[in-house]
Scaffold this motif. Structure first.
Motif, PDB file in Angstrom:
ATOM      1  N   CYS A   1      89.573   6.005  15.629  1.00 26.17           N
ATOM      2  CA  CYS A   1      90.309   6.876  14.718  1.00 26.17           C
ATOM      3  C   CYS A   1      89.963   6.524  13.276  1.00 26.17           C
ATOM      4  O   CYS A   1      90.060   5.355  12.884  1.00 26.17           O
ATOM      5  N   ILE A   2      89.569   7.519  12.520  1.00 23.76           N
ATOM      6  CA  ILE A   2      89.374   7.333  11.084  1.00 23.76           C
ATOM      7  C   ILE A   2      90.569   7.980  10.381  1.00 23.76           C
ATOM      8  O   ILE A   2      90.891   9.145  10.630  1.00 23.76           O
ATOM      9  N   LEU A   3      91.215   7.189   9.543  1.00 20.94           N
ATOM     10  CA  LEU A   3      92.303   7.701   8.716  1.00 20.94           C
ATOM     11  C   LEU A   3      91.705   8.106   7.375  1.00 20.94           C
ATOM     12  O   LEU A   3      90.975   7.329   6.754  1.00 20.94           O
ATOM     13  N   LYS A   4      92.007   9.324   6.953  1.00 18.84           N
ATOM     14  CA  LYS A   4      91.513   9.834   5.678  1.00 18.84           C
ATOM     15  C   LYS A   4      92.696  10.175   4.780  1.00 18.84           C
ATOM     16  O   LYS A   4      93.814  10.368   5.271  1.00 18.84           O
ATOM     17  N   THR A   5      92.425  10.294   3.496  1.00 19.29           N
ATOM     18  CA  THR A   5      93.454  10.745   2.566  1.00 19.29           C
ATOM     19  C   THR A   5      93.959  12.106   3.023  1.00 19.29           C
ATOM     20  O   THR A   5      93.168  13.001   3.311  1.00 19.29           O
ATOM     21  N   GLY A   6      95.264  12.225   3.122  1.00 26.39           N
ATOM     22  CA  GLY A   6      95.861  13.462   3.603  1.00 26.39           C
ATOM     23  C   GLY A   6      96.102  14.478   2.499  1.00 26.39           C
ATOM     24  O   GLY A   6      95.810  14.237   1.325  1.00 26.39           O
ATOM     25  N   SER A   7      96.683  15.585   2.896  1.00 28.94           N
ATOM     26  CA  SER A   7      96.888  16.703   1.970  1.00 28.94           C
ATOM     27  C   SER A   7      98.173  16.592   1.146  1.00 28.94           C
ATOM     28  O   SER A   7      98.382  17.369   0.215  1.00 28.94           O
TER      29      SER A   7
ATOM     30  N   MET B   1      87.762  -0.424   2.175  1.00 27.79           N
ATOM     31  CA  MET B   1      87.751  -0.689   0.747  1.00 27.79           C
ATOM     32  C   MET B   1      87.516   0.648   0.046  1.00 27.79           C
ATOM     33  O   MET B   1      87.149   1.640   0.673  1.00 27.79           O
ATOM     34  N   LYS B   2      87.707   0.677  -1.253  1.00 30.74           N
ATOM     35  CA  LYS B   2      87.535   1.917  -2.024  1.00 30.74           C
ATOM     36  C   LYS B   2      86.172   2.531  -1.719  1.00 30.74           C
ATOM     37  O   LYS B   2      85.161   1.834  -1.675  1.00 30.74           O
ATOM     38  N   ASN B   3      86.164   3.850  -1.469  1.00 27.45           N
ATOM     39  CA  ASN B   3      84.922   4.539  -1.127  1.00 27.45           C
ATOM     40  C   ASN B   3      85.008   5.979  -1.598  1.00 27.45           C
ATOM     41  O   ASN B   3      86.075   6.458  -1.966  1.00 27.45           O
ATOM     42  N   ASP B   4      83.875   6.670  -1.579  1.00 23.35           N
ATOM     43  CA  ASP B   4      83.832   8.051  -2.069  1.00 23.35           C
ATOM     44  C   ASP B   4      83.982   9.080  -0.950  1.00 23.35           C
ATOM     45  O   ASP B   4      83.739  10.263  -1.150  1.00 23.35           O
TER      46      ASP B   4
ATOM     47  N   ASN C   1      86.944   9.333   0.951  1.00 29.71           N
ATOM     48  CA  ASN C   1      88.373   9.473   1.243  1.00 29.71           C
ATOM     49  C   ASN C   1      88.764   8.792   2.544  1.00 29.71           C
ATOM     50  O   ASN C   1      89.787   9.136   3.141  1.00 29.71           O
ATOM     51  N   TYR C   2      87.942   7.864   3.014  1.00 27.49           N
ATOM     52  CA  TYR C   2      88.298   7.083   4.198  1.00 27.49           C
ATOM     53  C   TYR C   2      89.318   6.036   3.773  1.00 27.49           C
ATOM     54  O   TYR C   2      89.112   5.303   2.808  1.00 27.49           O
ATOM     55  N   ARG C   3      90.406   5.950   4.513  1.00 24.86           N
ATOM     56  CA  ARG C   3      91.463   5.000   4.178  1.00 24.86           C
ATOM     57  C   ARG C   3      91.534   3.831   5.145  1.00 24.86           C
ATOM     58  O   ARG C   3      91.887   2.728   4.765  1.00 24.86           O
ATOM     59  N   GLY C   4      91.226   4.076   6.431  1.00 27.08           N
ATOM     60  CA  GLY C   4      91.308   2.985   7.384  1.00 27.08           C
ATOM     61  C   GLY C   4      90.872   3.434   8.761  1.00 27.08           C
ATOM     62  O   GLY C   4      90.474   4.579   8.961  1.00 27.08           O
ATOM     63  N   ILE C   5      90.932   2.486   9.707  1.00 22.39           N
ATOM     64  CA  ILE C   5      90.586   2.799  11.093  1.00 22.39           C
ATOM     65  C   ILE C   5      91.647   2.267  12.036  1.00 22.39           C
ATOM     66  O   ILE C   5      92.361   1.311  11.729  1.00 22.39           O
ATOM     67  N   PHE C   6      91.724   2.919  13.161  1.00 19.29           N
ATOM     68  CA  PHE C   6      92.461   2.438  14.322  1.00 19.29           C
ATOM     69  C   PHE C   6      91.480   2.479  15.483  1.00 19.29           C
ATOM     70  O   PHE C   6      90.678   3.414  15.591  1.00 19.29           O
TER      71      PHE C   6
END
Length: 152
Positions: free
Chosen positions: A47-53, A89-92, A94-99
């Motif tokens: 699972c990739i967590l991305k910045t949401g809306s 880590m900060k990236n371009d 919008n990836y925030r994390g993984i599960f």
């Protein structure tokens, strides 16, 4: 003489290299405990967590969602459903994390991520996909507990 020295050097090198090889033996009990197939692998859901809306949440609301997010992570890990979690880590992108979920279907993982308050509030959006990886990954949670200093 140089030729003899070279042959001796090659022979010694081969002995040193072969002496450094460690014998690995198959542990069927461990493979079964971790859910590994004959290749020592198993299916997870990545699972990739991305910045949401949700761009209107206040700082206080975000704090509440993240507290719930962390509590949910700990609950799922304790239940053996969440094997690995962590922020990017900060990236371009919008990836925030993984599960990495210990389940075999995207549908089951979707139900698990829907229990996350930050996902429900659209702070995060998720992408889920089946992933085939070493069953040894199942040993991460218990190992992590052993290397985490307790807080006072």
């Amino acid at each position: 003489m140089k030729k003899l020295f070279f042959i001796l050097l090659v022979a010694l090198s081969n002995n040193i290299i072969s002496a450094q090889k460690t014998e690995v033996t198959y542990d069927e009990k461990l493979a079964n405990e971790l859910g590994g197939d004959n290749n020592g692998m198993k299916t997870y859901i990545f699972c990739i967590l991305k910045t949401g809306s949700n761009t209107t949440a206040t700082k206080e609301e975000k704090t509440k969602y993240f507290e719930g997010h962390m509590a949910n992570i700990n609950r799922l890990a304790d239940e053996g459903k969440l094997i690995v979690a962590g922020p990017f880590m900060k990236n371009d992108r919008n990836y925030r994390g993984i599960f990495i979920f210990n389940c075999a279907t995207v549908e089951e993982a979707q139900k698990l991520v829907e229990t996350d308050p930050a996902v429900k509030a659209k702070i995060f959006e998720v992408e889920l996909t089946p992933w085939y990886c070493s069953a040894a990954l199942m040993a991460v949670p218990s190992t992590h507990k052993k290397i985490t200093k307790p807080t006072k």
